[in-house]
Write an enzyme that holds these catalytic residues in place. Structure first.
Site, PDB file in Angstrom:
ATOM      1  N   LEU A   1       0.813  -1.210   0.000  1.00  0.00           N
ATOM      2  CA  LEU A   1       0.000   0.000   0.000  1.00  0.00           C
ATOM      3  C   LEU A   1       0.846   1.259   0.000  1.00  0.00           C
ATOM      4  CD1 LEU A   1      -2.727  -0.995   2.619  1.00  0.00           C
ATOM      5  CD2 LEU A   1      -2.865  -1.119   0.131  1.00  0.00           C
ATOM      6  N   GLY A   2       2.025   1.191   0.591  1.00  0.00           N
ATOM      7  CA  GLY A   2       2.875   2.370   0.676  1.00  0.00           C
ATOM      8  C   GLY A   2       4.208   2.046   1.300  1.00  0.00           C
ATOM      9  N   ARG A   3       5.151   2.976   1.154  1.00  0.00           N
ATOM     10  CA  ARG A   3       6.487   2.811   1.721  1.00  0.00           C
ATOM     11  C   ARG A   3       6.849   4.051   2.520  1.00  0.00           C
ATOM     12  NH1 ARG A   3       8.868  -1.430  -1.250  1.00  0.00           N
ATOM     13  NH2 ARG A   3       7.938  -1.756  -3.311  1.00  0.00           N
ATOM     14  N   GLY A   4       7.614   3.859   3.568  1.00  0.00           N
ATOM     15  CA  GLY A   4       8.095   4.968   4.381  1.00  0.00           C
ATOM     16  C   GLY A   4       9.512   4.727   4.832  1.00  0.00           C
ATOM     17  N   SER A   5      10.020   5.641   5.670  1.00  0.00           N
ATOM     18  CA  SER A   5      11.403   5.527   6.108  1.00  0.00           C
ATOM     19  C   SER A   5      11.633   4.310   6.989  1.00  0.00           C
ATOM     20  CB  SER A   5      11.803   6.793   6.870  1.00  0.00           C
ATOM     21  OG  SER A   5      10.963   6.965   8.002  1.00  0.00           O
ATOM     22  N   ALA A   6      10.599   3.856   7.685  1.00  0.00           N
ATOM     23  CA  ALA A   6      10.775   2.744   8.615  1.00  0.00           C
ATOM     24  C   ALA A   6      10.448   1.387   8.001  1.00  0.00           C
ATOM     25  CB  ALA A   6       9.901   2.949   9.855  1.00  0.00           C
ATOM     26  N   GLY A   7       9.722   1.377   6.885  1.00  0.00           N
ATOM     27  CA  GLY A   7       9.366   0.090   6.302  1.00  0.00           C
ATOM     28  C   GLY A   7       8.272   0.217   5.269  1.00  0.00           C
ATOM     29  N   THR A   8       7.610  -0.899   5.021  1.00  0.00           N
ATOM     30  CA  THR A   8       6.599  -0.998   3.963  1.00  0.00           C
ATOM     31  C   THR A   8       5.270  -1.420   4.563  1.00  0.00           C
ATOM     32  OG1 THR A   8       8.320  -1.690   2.423  1.00  0.00           O
ATOM     33  CG2 THR A   8       6.057  -2.080   1.756  1.00  0.00           C
TER      34      THR A   8
ATOM     35  N   ASP B   1       5.765  11.715  16.142  1.00  0.00           N
ATOM     36  CA  ASP B   1       5.880  11.968  14.704  1.00  0.00           C
ATOM     37  C   ASP B   1       4.508  12.319  14.121  1.00  0.00           C
ATOM     38  OD1 ASP B   1       7.328  12.300  12.368  1.00  0.00           O
ATOM     39  OD2 ASP B   1       7.179  10.199  11.781  1.00  0.00           O
TER      40      ASP B   1
END
Length: 414
Positions: free
Chosen positions: A15-22, A130
């Site tokens: 669904l999405g990706r970020g700095s900490a994971g997927t 955050d």
């Protein structure tokens, strides 16, 4: 092909990706879920895994209508995952990118929802750390609230704390998203509940204005502004709402409202905001010497390009686009006192009224030239007038006028 996550869950689609994971769309014993699979380097950190297990009780016990609940934490080989409720909708960043800014009633209603979620978390001893539009999800299947706002839920509880381990960041590093970092974090102090209030007030400012109060340019410049500059008023919003925002953006943590107080005060503002259109203000320009940034966080190719401040979204919803993989956190050295003090101008860059010329633009330079010409002309006229007056006052000495003719002349200096 489905990917097994532990013994109870299967991940089907990113669904999405970020700095900490997927984030994956997954399936569990009770139906669809969102699974946040942390990066492999995080999963291989024994200290972080230990902190992950320690946080389990607090995170699993956090239940509130405006919080995305964590159903399970999975530690299985190289997999470290948070299993969460699936919210069918979008994230606040996506809506903000589409609309640029929201009507005040909708913006305040959304932030009030998030404040109520934070109040429950803070009461349970959990600090989010955050808060930003990427971590606010809008439930499109929920009932519409004031201003047509969908119910807002805060997600990603515990992720910033898990990443911010002493081994990974030490005392000289900062973990967070620069635009929303409270001054005390920049100064190296431990984050308390007040940092979430500061970040949420920054989100409210952004929803109303279309830009954050201290953002723009290099992350180091953003961090400095949080510590040294004061927020500039937004034209067009009620004074009571503005004072509420100023209090929550106070540099001193103790001066900020608690989450319960903020939620209640925001709800009180809603009737006077009904029907008010989005604000009509322009984004402030970059500071002198501060180049616009492109989507990759690099200086734009031309100084004429507008700064684009995208932050990677991690939606926990089906159908959302994966982000650009750009990190949404900054891990950098804590600035020293001299660096924080350097270059402060007392107030943040002021938003311009819509249609006002940008400083340095052709319109701005032409306006400045007109002012200089006007002042110069006035000065010439004044000098001429003084000269005529002086001639008139002394003319009697050269033409034989009587004392009665010179009785209104300027007094002579002995």
């Amino acid at each position: 092909m489905a990917r097994k996550i532990g013994s109870r869950y299967a991940a089907h689609q990113i669904l999405g990706r970020g700095s900490a994971g997927t984030v994956w769309l997954g399936e569990g014993p009770e139906g669809p879920v969102a699974i946040k699979l942390l990066r492999e380097d995080l999963a291989s950190d024994e200290e972080l895994v230990g902190r992950f297990v320690q946080e389990r009780t607090a995170l699993l016990g956090l239940e509130h209508p405006h919080v995305v609940s964590v159903r399970d934490l999975v530690v299985d080989g190289n997999d470290l995952a948070l299993v969460m409720d699936l919210v069918r909708g979008t994230d606040l960043r996506t809506r903000l990118d589409r609309e640029r800014r929201l009507a005040p009633e909708a913006a305040v209603a959304i932030v009030a929802d998030v404040a109520e979620g934070l109040a429950a978390a803070h009461a349970a001893g959990v600090v989010h750390r955050d808060v930003k539009p990427e971590n606010v999800l809008l439930d499109m299947q929920g009932p519409l609230g004031p201003g047509g706002a969908h119910p807002a839920l805060l997600t990603d509880f515990g992720v910033a704390k898990l990443i911010d381990s002493p081994k990974r960041t030490r005392a000289t590093k900062i973990i967070g998203t620069p635009d929303y970092l409270a001054p005390e974090i920049v100064e190296g102090l431990p984050p308390r509940a007040a940092v979430d209030i500061y970040a949420l007030a920054t989100v409210l400012y952004e929803l109303l204005a279309g830009f954050t109060p201290f953002g723009g340019g290099h992350p180091g410049a953003v961090l400095r502004r949080h510590v040294t500059e004061t927020v500039v008023p937004l034209p067009g919003i009620p004074e009571e709402l503005w004072q509420l925002m100023v209090q929550c953006l106070a540099k001193a943590p103790a001066s900020r409202l608690r989450a319960t107080e903020l939620a209640a005060r925001l709800r009180e503002q809603l009737p006077m905001l009904a029907g008010m259109p989005p604000l009509d203000v322009d984004e402030p320009d970059a500071e002198p010497g501060e180049a616009p940034m492109d989507e990759a966080g690099e200086p734009a190719a031309s100084t004429g390009e507008r700064a684009v401040r995208r932050r990677g979204a991690v939606p926990l919803v089906p159908g959302a686009k994966p982000d650009s993989n750009r990190d949404t956190h900054t891990s950098m050295r804590v600035p020293g006192p001299d660096e924080l003090a350097g270059g402060a101008r007392g107030t943040a860059r002021a938003p311009r009224a819509a249609g006002a010329p940008r400083p340095g633009s052709a319109r701005h330079r032409a306006s400045a030239r007109r002012r200089r010409v006007t002042l110069g002309t006035a000065a010439v006229v004044l000098v001429a007038a003084v000269g005529v007056g002086t001639w008139w006052a002394t003319a009697g000495d050269d033409t034989g006028t009587t004392p009665q003719d010179t009785k209104h002349s300027a007094p002579q200096t002995p």
